[in-house]
Write an enzyme that holds these catalytic residues in place. Structure first.
Site, mmCIF file in Angstrom:
data_model
loop_
_atom_site.group_PDB
_atom_site.id
_atom_site.type_symbol
_atom_site.label_atom_id
_atom_site.label_comp_id
_atom_site.label_asym_id
_atom_site.label_seq_id
_atom_site.Cartn_x
_atom_site.Cartn_y
_atom_site.Cartn_z
ATOM 1 N N ASN A 138 7.904 -11.367 -3.526
ATOM 2 C CA ASN A 138 7.908 -12.718 -3.885
ATOM 3 C C ASN A 138 9.281 -13.434 -3.700
ATOM 4 O OD1 ASN A 138 8.930 -11.458 -6.114
ATOM 5 N ND2 ASN A 138 7.996 -12.343 -7.418
ATOM 6 N N LYS A 192 11.632 0.510 0.542
ATOM 7 C CA LYS A 192 10.244 0.471 0.868
ATOM 8 C C LYS A 192 9.993 -1.202 0.288
ATOM 9 C CE LYS A 192 5.757 0.502 0.112
ATOM 10 N NZ LYS A 192 5.288 -0.639 0.926
ATOM 11 N N HIS A 193 9.850 -1.791 1.292
ATOM 12 C CA HIS A 193 9.457 -3.308 0.718
ATOM 13 C C HIS A 193 7.989 -3.514 0.998
ATOM 14 C CE1 HIS A 193 10.923 -7.327 -0.118
ATOM 15 N NE2 HIS A 193 11.860 -7.317 0.800
ATOM 16 N N SER A 195 4.427 -4.520 2.101
ATOM 17 C CA SER A 195 3.864 -4.531 3.381
ATOM 18 C C SER A 195 3.895 -5.835 4.324
ATOM 19 C CB SER A 195 2.611 -3.974 3.493
ATOM 20 O OG SER A 195 2.651 -2.392 3.091
ATOM 21 N N GLY A 250 7.905 -4.848 -9.057
ATOM 22 C CA GLY A 250 6.578 -5.036 -8.961
ATOM 23 C C GLY A 250 5.640 -5.014 -10.018
ATOM 24 N N SER A 251 4.314 -4.729 -9.684
ATOM 25 C CA SER A 251 3.565 -4.874 -10.750
ATOM 26 C C SER A 251 3.424 -3.707 -11.765
ATOM 27 C CB SER A 251 1.960 -5.164 -10.225
ATOM 28 O OG SER A 251 1.606 -4.246 -9.455
ATOM 29 N N GLU A 285 11.209 -3.066 -12.867
ATOM 30 C CA GLU A 285 11.264 -4.620 -13.273
ATOM 31 C C GLU A 285 9.903 -4.930 -12.877
ATOM 32 O OE1 GLU A 285 13.538 -6.193 -14.451
ATOM 33 O OE2 GLU A 285 15.392 -5.092 -14.161
ATOM 34 N N CYS A 324 8.336 -13.415 -11.252
ATOM 35 C CA CYS A 324 8.120 -12.536 -12.553
ATOM 36 C C CYS A 324 8.450 -13.445 -13.970
ATOM 37 C CB CYS A 324 8.571 -11.492 -12.670
ATOM 38 S SG CYS A 324 10.536 -11.631 -12.150
#
Ligand code: NAP
Length: 458
Positions: free
Chosen positions: A135, A158-159, A161, A210-211, A232, A266
């Site tokens: 995001n 590791k971004h 995809s 992330g989630s 986070e 977020c």
């Protein structure tokens, strides 16, 4: 999930990338280890010089980089440009302040034999893995990487995809500023490969933005490995409006707080809790302003709201809204997906929400706002705190006692009074409950991936 740029404005695949194989992953981890051995020997002044040079490059390339962000995830171009420049600002902030944040801290010694000296020293942990979301493809990464590298750590990225071009840009930015080769390495891997990387003994810690499900999975691997982790995660931040608030200013800010980044932040305000004395007036203003937003091509400067970043993201959002509508929610603005190419969704305001609706508890990741009528400050707190999240919050009031009550009672990592939640390098950032743990930014952020070593001299 394929590692590819799929332009959310058109729905077309722009570029696909092969995932790194085991040998390439191993080589890249090795590079980060070698870089750490070199970096930990360098001075703060040296690292600051490299960090400022990398910030200069970011600033020079801001226009092209901003376009890349728009094509990868669809945020409006002005916001993309602002993101790039904010990254450079954060790099300079840590270049200027890291030495002071990590200076030895004198300790008083309560032991029987008084120490001639006691102090705490901050030292880097080594190679840190960063699992990052799409995001804010640059900002989320830089807010970890700038302090980590200034502390003498190195990073593996590791971004998400769907933002591989952003990942590869970040792979080179620090080296281009002068940092040792391998100081920050992108791994083009899927989420399944994260476990093996984190289990590698050369990797000392992990940060994930992330989630909640991704956080649970990665935090449990880190726990099993007894490696430091920072999480986070998601949020469903409340935005509380009390009768003393400036309603016009509150409604204008509420719209911005909800739709910034196409509603996919977020820390976006997602639930609007409005006192019954001013509910009708606020609801009217808010719905009018949400309906007046310009939805369209995010490369156009006049666009307020672009597409949702992925097709699945838009269907998740539509499901939440449809569930609420089926159970009796009312639509004050928008209400559905926009036909045509790309993943557009109308800026939407829902009211008359009841506890059986999923949107009460789940994160709406897109331009959808939920409006609640509350009879008292106690009811506002009950609803504000009823989700499992606890990232940030906002409250609008000019009553000092009320302000103090909300600051104390809100279950959140931050409270913004008469404003909206924002992140600055100077303000610690992070959540509680299912929004995660640990802090980024400010002094707290750079200390997360350091060994606080106690030194005692007799
Ligand atoms: P996501 O699906 O959780 O993905 C985030 C990253 O985690 C991606 O790199 C993803 O890789 C990876 N991942 C997903 N599942 C994983 C697993 N089981 N094991 C290891 N890695 C995994 O989240 P997103 O859709 O990119 O981002 C949106 C979410 O991030 C929202 O909930 C938002 O609130 C949250 N967020 C939080 C903050 C904060 O600071 N608190 C900031 C921004 C966003 P793939 O792409 O390959 O799946």
């Amino acid at each position: 999930m394929a590692i590819a740029t799929i332009n959310p404005t058109t729905g077309m695949t722009e570029k696909e990338f092969d995932a790194h194989d085991a040998a390439e992953i191993d080589r890249r981890i090795g590079e980060a280890v070698t870089a750490h051995a070199a970096l930990r020997q360098t001075s703060f002044a040296q690292r600051a010089e490299w960090m400022r040079a990398a910030a200069d490059i970011l600033e020079r390339e801001a226009d092209d980089t901003a376009k890349m962000l728009v094509i990868e995830m669809g945020k409006p171009i002005a916001q993309a440009r602002a993101e790039v420049l904010k990254c450079a600002k954060n790099m300079r902030f840590y270049a200027d302040n890291a030495e002071q944040f990590l200076a030895d801290e004198p300790l008083s010694d309560p032991s029987r034999v008084a120490a001639s000296q006691a102090y705490a020293r901050y030292q880097p942990l080594g190679v840190v893995l960063a699992v990052m979301p799409w995001n804010y493809p640059l900002w989320q990464v830089i807010r970890f990487a700038a302090p980590a590298l200034m502390a003498g750590n190195t990073g593996l990225l590791k971004h998400a995809s769907n933002v591989p071009q952003s990942a590869l840009y970040l792979d080179t930015i620090f080296e281009r500023g002068g940092f040792p080769v391998g100081s920050f390495r992108a791994l083009l891997i899927g989420s399944r490969e994260v476990k093996a990387v984190l289990e590698d003994p050369r990797v000392k810690a992990v940060t994930l933005t992330g989630s909640e499900p991704a956080g649970r999975s990665v935090a449990s691997i880190a726990g099993e490995q007894i490696k430091k982790s920072v999480m986070e995660l998601g949020g469903s931040d409340p935005f509380i409006v009390m009768p003393s608030a400036d309603l016009e200013a509150a409604a204008t800010t509420a719209v911005k707080a909800r739709i910034s980044n196409n509603g996919q932040s977020c820390i976006a305000a997602k639930r609007f809790l409005v006192h019954t004395d001013v509910y009708d007036a606020f609801a009217k203003l808010f719905a009018e302003k949400m309906s007046a937003l310009v939805v369209g091509d995010p490369l156009e400067e006049k666009t307020d709201v672009g597409p949702v970043a992925t097709e699945s993201g838009r269907s998740d959002l539509a499901e939440l809204v449809d569930d609420a509508l089926a159970k009796g929610a009312k639509v004050l603005a928008g209400g559905g997906a926009i036909d045509g190419p790309g993943f557009f969704y109308q800026p939407t305001v829902l009211s008359e929400l009841t506890d059986d609706m999923r949107i009460i508890l789940e994160e709406a990741f897109g331009p959808v706002a939920s409006l609640y009528r509350v009879a008292s400050r106690e009811e506002a707190i009950r609803i504000a705190n009823q989700t499992t999240f606890g990232l940030s919050s906002a409250v609008w009031t000019t009553d000092v006692a009320e302000e103090s009550y909300f600051i104390t009672e809100l279950d959140a990592g931050a409270v913004f009074v008469n404003g909206m939640t924002v992140s600055y390098p100077e303000l610690p950032f992070g959540g509680i409950k299912a929004s995660g743990y640990g802090r980024e930014l400010a002094a707290a952020g750079i200390r997360e991936f350091c060994n606080l070593k106690t030194v005692w001299k007799g």
